[in-house]
Scaffold this active site. Structure first.
Site, PDB file in Angstrom:
ATOM      1  N   ASP A  32      34.149  -0.191  50.515  1.00  0.00           N
ATOM      2  CA  ASP A  32      33.940  -1.586  50.918  1.00  0.00           C
ATOM      3  C   ASP A  32      32.564  -2.043  50.409  1.00  0.00           C
ATOM      4  O   ASP A  32      31.553  -1.399  50.718  1.00  0.00           O
ATOM      5  CB  ASP A  32      33.992  -1.662  52.448  1.00  0.00           C
ATOM      6  CG  ASP A  32      33.813  -3.081  52.969  1.00  0.00           C
ATOM      7  OD1 ASP A  32      34.252  -3.337  54.101  1.00  0.00           O
ATOM      8  OD2 ASP A  32      33.210  -3.927  52.266  1.00  0.00           O
ATOM      9  N   GLU A  82       8.088  11.056  39.301  1.00  0.00           N
ATOM     10  CA  GLU A  82       8.771  12.287  39.715  1.00  0.00           C
ATOM     11  C   GLU A  82       9.968  12.536  38.798  1.00  0.00           C
ATOM     12  O   GLU A  82      10.817  13.365  39.106  1.00  0.00           O
ATOM     13  CB  GLU A  82       9.186  12.232  41.171  1.00  0.00           C
ATOM     14  CG  GLU A  82      10.132  11.116  41.531  1.00  0.00           C
ATOM     15  CD  GLU A  82      10.585  11.173  42.971  1.00  0.00           C
ATOM     16  OE1 GLU A  82      11.141  12.205  43.358  1.00  0.00           O
ATOM     17  OE2 GLU A  82      10.371  10.188  43.692  1.00  0.00           O
ATOM     18  N   CYS A 114       8.086  10.233  45.592  1.00  0.00           N
ATOM     19  CA  CYS A 114       7.866   8.792  45.429  1.00  0.00           C
ATOM     20  C   CYS A 114       6.467   8.367  45.847  1.00  0.00           C
ATOM     21  O   CYS A 114       6.119   7.182  45.762  1.00  0.00           O
ATOM     22  CB  CYS A 114       8.893   8.013  46.243  1.00  0.00           C
ATOM     23  SG  CYS A 114      10.587   8.443  45.822  1.00  0.00           S
ATOM     24  N   THR A 155      22.410   4.487  45.190  1.00  0.00           N
ATOM     25  CA  THR A 155      20.968   4.248  45.381  1.00  0.00           C
ATOM     26  C   THR A 155      20.159   4.699  44.171  1.00  0.00           C
ATOM     27  O   THR A 155      18.961   4.954  44.278  1.00  0.00           O
ATOM     28  CB  THR A 155      20.437   4.929  46.663  1.00  0.00           C
ATOM     29  OG1 THR A 155      20.534   6.346  46.527  1.00  0.00           O
ATOM     30  CG2 THR A 155      21.197   4.488  47.889  1.00  0.00           C
ATOM     31  N   SER A 204      16.401  12.881  54.853  1.00  0.00           N
ATOM     32  CA  SER A 204      15.307  12.116  54.248  1.00  0.00           C
ATOM     33  C   SER A 204      14.999  10.866  55.060  1.00  0.00           C
ATOM     34  O   SER A 204      13.841  10.443  55.150  1.00  0.00           O
ATOM     35  CB  SER A 204      15.616  11.767  52.785  1.00  0.00           C
ATOM     36  OG  SER A 204      16.447  10.651  52.683  1.00  0.00           O
ATOM     37  N   HIS A 236       7.999   1.799  50.930  1.00  0.00           N
ATOM     38  CA  HIS A 236       8.823   2.486  49.937  1.00  0.00           C
ATOM     39  C   HIS A 236      10.283   2.215  50.290  1.00  0.00           C
ATOM     40  O   HIS A 236      10.674   2.319  51.444  1.00  0.00           O
ATOM     41  CB  HIS A 236       8.531   3.985  49.963  1.00  0.00           C
ATOM     42  CG  HIS A 236       9.520   4.758  49.155  1.00  0.00           C
ATOM     43  ND1 HIS A 236       9.821   4.426  47.855  1.00  0.00           N
ATOM     44  CD2 HIS A 236      10.317   5.815  49.470  1.00  0.00           C
ATOM     45  CE1 HIS A 236      10.741   5.256  47.398  1.00  0.00           C
ATOM     46  NE2 HIS A 236      11.055   6.102  48.351  1.00  0.00           N
ATOM     47  N   LYS A 245      14.964  -0.124  58.689  1.00  0.00           N
ATOM     48  CA  LYS A 245      14.911   1.003  59.628  1.00  0.00           C
ATOM     49  C   LYS A 245      13.453   1.326  59.995  1.00  0.00           C
ATOM     50  O   LYS A 245      13.140   1.613  61.149  1.00  0.00           O
ATOM     51  CB  LYS A 245      15.565   2.249  59.012  1.00  0.00           C
ATOM     52  CG  LYS A 245      17.081   2.173  58.856  1.00  0.00           C
ATOM     53  CD  LYS A 245      17.604   3.428  58.131  1.00  0.00           C
ATOM     54  CE  LYS A 245      19.063   3.355  57.762  1.00  0.00           C
ATOM     55  NZ  LYS A 245      19.990   3.558  58.858  1.00  0.00           N
ATOM     56  N   ASN A 275      16.519   2.195  43.302  1.00  0.00           N
ATOM     57  CA  ASN A 275      15.346   3.014  43.602  1.00  0.00           C
ATOM     58  C   ASN A 275      14.547   3.258  42.322  1.00  0.00           C
ATOM     59  O   ASN A 275      15.097   3.708  41.315  1.00  0.00           O
ATOM     60  CB  ASN A 275      15.771   4.352  44.225  1.00  0.00           C
ATOM     61  CG  ASN A 275      14.603   5.064  44.905  1.00  0.00           C
ATOM     62  OD1 ASN A 275      13.460   4.604  44.840  1.00  0.00           O
ATOM     63  ND2 ASN A 275      14.900   6.177  45.552  1.00  0.00           N
ATOM     64  N   SER A 307       9.183  12.233  49.446  1.00  0.00           N
ATOM     65  CA  SER A 307       9.908  13.336  50.087  1.00  0.00           C
ATOM     66  C   SER A 307       9.195  14.658  49.877  1.00  0.00           C
ATOM     67  O   SER A 307       8.474  14.848  48.901  1.00  0.00           O
ATOM     68  CB  SER A 307      11.314  13.440  49.501  1.00  0.00           C
ATOM     69  OG  SER A 307      12.091  12.357  49.920  1.00  0.00           O
TER      70      SER A 307
HETATM   71  N1  COA Z   1      29.740  -2.853  55.899  1.00  0.00           N
HETATM   72  C1  COA Z   1      28.483  -2.782  56.360  1.00  0.00           C
HETATM   73  N2  COA Z   1      27.810  -1.618  56.589  1.00  0.00           N
HETATM   74  C2  COA Z   1      28.473  -0.470  56.321  1.00  0.00           C
HETATM   75  C3  COA Z   1      29.809  -0.470  55.849  1.00  0.00           C
HETATM   76  C4  COA Z   1      30.455  -1.733  55.642  1.00  0.00           C
HETATM   77  N3  COA Z   1      31.708  -1.816  55.190  1.00  0.00           N
HETATM   78  N4  COA Z   1      30.191   0.804  55.693  1.00  0.00           N
HETATM   79  C5  COA Z   1      29.142   1.587  56.057  1.00  0.00           C
HETATM   80  N5  COA Z   1      28.106   0.808  56.432  1.00  0.00           N
HETATM   81  C6  COA Z   1      26.771   1.233  56.863  1.00  0.00           C
HETATM   82  C7  COA Z   1      26.799   2.444  57.757  1.00  0.00           C
HETATM   83  O1  COA Z   1      27.094   2.097  59.093  1.00  0.00           O
HETATM   84  C8  COA Z   1      25.385   2.969  57.574  1.00  0.00           C
HETATM   85  O2  COA Z   1      24.509   2.195  58.355  1.00  0.00           O
HETATM   86  P1  COA Z   1      23.352   2.913  59.240  1.00  0.00           P
HETATM   87  O3  COA Z   1      22.387   3.468  58.253  1.00  0.00           O
HETATM   88  O4  COA Z   1      22.809   1.794  60.066  1.00  0.00           O
HETATM   89  O5  COA Z   1      24.006   4.011  60.031  1.00  0.00           O
HETATM   90  C9  COA Z   1      25.095   2.635  56.099  1.00  0.00           C
HETATM   91  O6  COA Z   1      26.075   1.661  55.724  1.00  0.00           O
HETATM   92  C10 COA Z   1      25.241   3.837  55.183  1.00  0.00           C
HETATM   93  O7  COA Z   1      26.465   4.425  55.438  1.00  0.00           O
HETATM   94  P2  COA Z   1      26.611   6.014  55.528  1.00  0.00           P
HETATM   95  O8  COA Z   1      28.023   6.358  55.823  1.00  0.00           O
HETATM   96  O9  COA Z   1      25.542   6.564  56.433  1.00  0.00           O
HETATM   97  O10 COA Z   1      26.255   6.345  54.000  1.00  0.00           O
HETATM   98  P3  COA Z   1      26.352   7.666  53.190  1.00  0.00           P
HETATM   99  O11 COA Z   1      26.608   8.857  54.031  1.00  0.00           O
HETATM  100  O12 COA Z   1      27.304   7.394  52.096  1.00  0.00           O
HETATM  101  O13 COA Z   1      24.851   7.835  52.566  1.00  0.00           O
HETATM  102  C11 COA Z   1      22.510   7.570  52.186  1.00  0.00           C
HETATM  103  C12 COA Z   1      23.802   6.898  52.700  1.00  0.00           C
HETATM  104  C13 COA Z   1      21.366   6.583  52.267  1.00  0.00           C
HETATM  105  C14 COA Z   1      22.194   8.790  53.065  1.00  0.00           C
HETATM  106  C15 COA Z   1      22.749   8.017  50.705  1.00  0.00           C
HETATM  107  O14 COA Z   1      23.016   6.885  49.913  1.00  0.00           O
HETATM  108  C16 COA Z   1      21.564   8.746  50.122  1.00  0.00           C
HETATM  109  O15 COA Z   1      21.408   9.953  50.303  1.00  0.00           O
HETATM  110  N6  COA Z   1      20.702   8.037  49.369  1.00  0.00           N
HETATM  111  C17 COA Z   1      19.467   8.594  48.803  1.00  0.00           C
HETATM  112  C18 COA Z   1      18.365   8.502  49.832  1.00  0.00           C
HETATM  113  C19 COA Z   1      17.049   8.916  49.236  1.00  0.00           C
HETATM  114  O16 COA Z   1      16.770   8.616  48.110  1.00  0.00           O
HETATM  115  N7  COA Z   1      16.220   9.599  50.015  1.00  0.00           N
HETATM  116  C20 COA Z   1      15.001  10.138  49.488  1.00  0.00           C
HETATM  117  C21 COA Z   1      13.873   9.209  49.447  1.00  0.00           C
HETATM  118  S1  COA Z   1      13.400   8.530  50.960  1.00  0.00           S
END
Ligand code: COA
Length: 388
Positions: A32, A82, A114, A155, A204, A236, A245, A275, A307
């Protein structure tokens, strides 16, 4: 005699030459689109072509600064990344060559996920304090690349921010108070034999939020401004929803209300670039400064997270007359100049990143920017310039 203000005199950005609409990725993967736009806060991601990397993006961003200010007085180049392209040589040395910077300068690459552009900025401020007539060029440049079909795939992104650090800066003076937090955590890293990063995304997010609160408390303990004295924030942004958040967590920590108006504008460029690791925080700053609101005299709170993990919270004050030096039109043109790719084309570009150094190869110039990765000869990376 009062010490001069020290900070960011000019700031310019660059990104990669292709763009993937996350709507297209959503359609191709059966997700979605609301998850990307609302859940992650991302609309697009920049995708590098074969002739683009951290050197070409860094040089393109820095070129805009050199065109405005010349090279005189630059004695240090800090290159923060990085996604380094060599285990030994600083990517900054190639940029130094491409831009024709003075041989009487030091050039070094800094690494801590980062975070390292913030270490570069603070070190630059220290050097300028010691020699107020000198200038330091800080370049943050990164390509965020994860495994296809992983949770982190939407991302990804790529971009660079160059900053000229001087005394009596035109844009933002950096205040001395700073808050620090380091904690060992395996939330994100890139092993030496991998072109993609390994990330435990959920961990993370928690580590980031812990780092934010820890750095904030240390900032206050070291004379940092009270929450009511900070007008706007930038963070960041591994995905821009992370800023939401963080803002919410700080409000909870302080037991207060913090309006989202205080950070929302900072997410506008990152929503479209994805990113850019070390550059992400500074794309947030660029978006704030390029906005319609007059920020003259306002204090900007800045949270840097890398990180692994290192965090820093610090602040700067927007200088009067700064609007004469901002670049909203230039950045809008840059984003519009990217070529849209569909999902198969993006995946082909992603696969092309697996380039080794064992065989000589020539890469044709194709990006719309002035600098190009030209291939490998005798195991050494080659670059070309449409201009010097
Ligand atoms: N409409 C609106 N929001 C939606 C949705 C929809 N149809 N479907 C899911 N969401 C929301 C979820 O509720 C969640 O919100 P929340 O964070 O408030 O809980 C968000 O979208 C993400 O969904 P989730 O299922 O948790 O995503 P994911 O498991 O696929 O992974 C990350 C999300 C961010 C963990 C992943 O993209 C990632 O690892 N990114 C890299 C992060 C990174 O770079 N970290 C290192 C540096 S800080």
């Amino acid at each position: 005699m009062t010490a001069p203000l020290i900070g960011i005199h000019d700031l310019a950005v660059a990104t990669a030459g292709h763009v993937l609409e996350l709507d297209d990725l959503a359609a191709a993967t059966g997700v979605d689109p609301g998850k990307f736009h609302i859940g992650l806060g991302q609309d697009q991601m920049s995708v590098p072509g074969p002739d683009e990397d951290i050197v070409t993006m860094g040089a393109t961003a820095a070129r805009r600064i050199i065109d405005r200010h010349g090279v005189e007085g630059i004695r240090t180049v800090f290159f923060a990344t990085e996604s380094g392209v060599d285990q030994s040589k600083s990517a900054g040395v190639w940029v130094h060559d491409l831009l024709g910077l003075p041989s009487t300068s030091r050039v070094i690459e800094l690494k801590q996920a980062c975070y390292s552009a913030t270490a570069a900025l603070q070190a630059a401020a220290g050097l300028v304090a010691r020699e107020p007539g000198s200038k330091v060029l800080v370049i943050a440049s990164d390509v965020a690349r994860y495994e296809l079909d992983s949770a982190a795939e939407p991302t990804q992104g790529a971009g660079a921010v160059a900053m000229l650090v001087t005394a009596d800066p035109a844009l933002l003076s950096i205040e001395p108070a700073t808050g620090l937090h380091t904690a060992h955590v395996d939330d994100f890293w890139r092993p030496n034999d991998s072109v993609t990063a390994v990330v435990d995304g959920k961990l993370s997010i928690d580590a980031y939020l812990d780092g934010f609160v820890g750095a904030w408390d240390d900032y206050r303990a070291h004379g940092g401004a009270d929450i009511d004295e900070i007008d706007v924030f930038t963070h960041h942004q591994p995905f821009t929803r992370m800023a939401a958040k963080a803002h919410r967590r700080l409000a909870e920590h302080l037991g207060t209300e913090l309006s989202e108006d205080r950070y929302l504008r900072s997410t506008l460029y990152n929503r479209r670039i994805g990113n850019s690791y070390t550059a992400s925080l500074y794309f947030g700053l660029a978006a704030l400064l390029d906005g319609d609101d007059d920020l003259t005299g306002k204090r900007v709170g800045m949270f840097s997270y890398g990180s692994g993990s290192v965090s820093e919270f610090f602040a700067g004050v927007v200088q009067s007359g700064y609007r004469e030096h901002t670049r909203a039109d230039e950045t809008a043109e840059l984003l519009a100049a990217r070529t849209r790719v569909d999902v198969p084309a993006y995946r082909a570009l992603h696969a092309a990143a697996h380039l080794g150094s064992r065989q000589d190869v020539t890469v044709p110039a194709q990006s719309p920017w002035p600098y190009h990765f030209a291939g490998v000869r005798g195991r050494a990376r080659q670059y070309s310039a449409d201009r010097t």
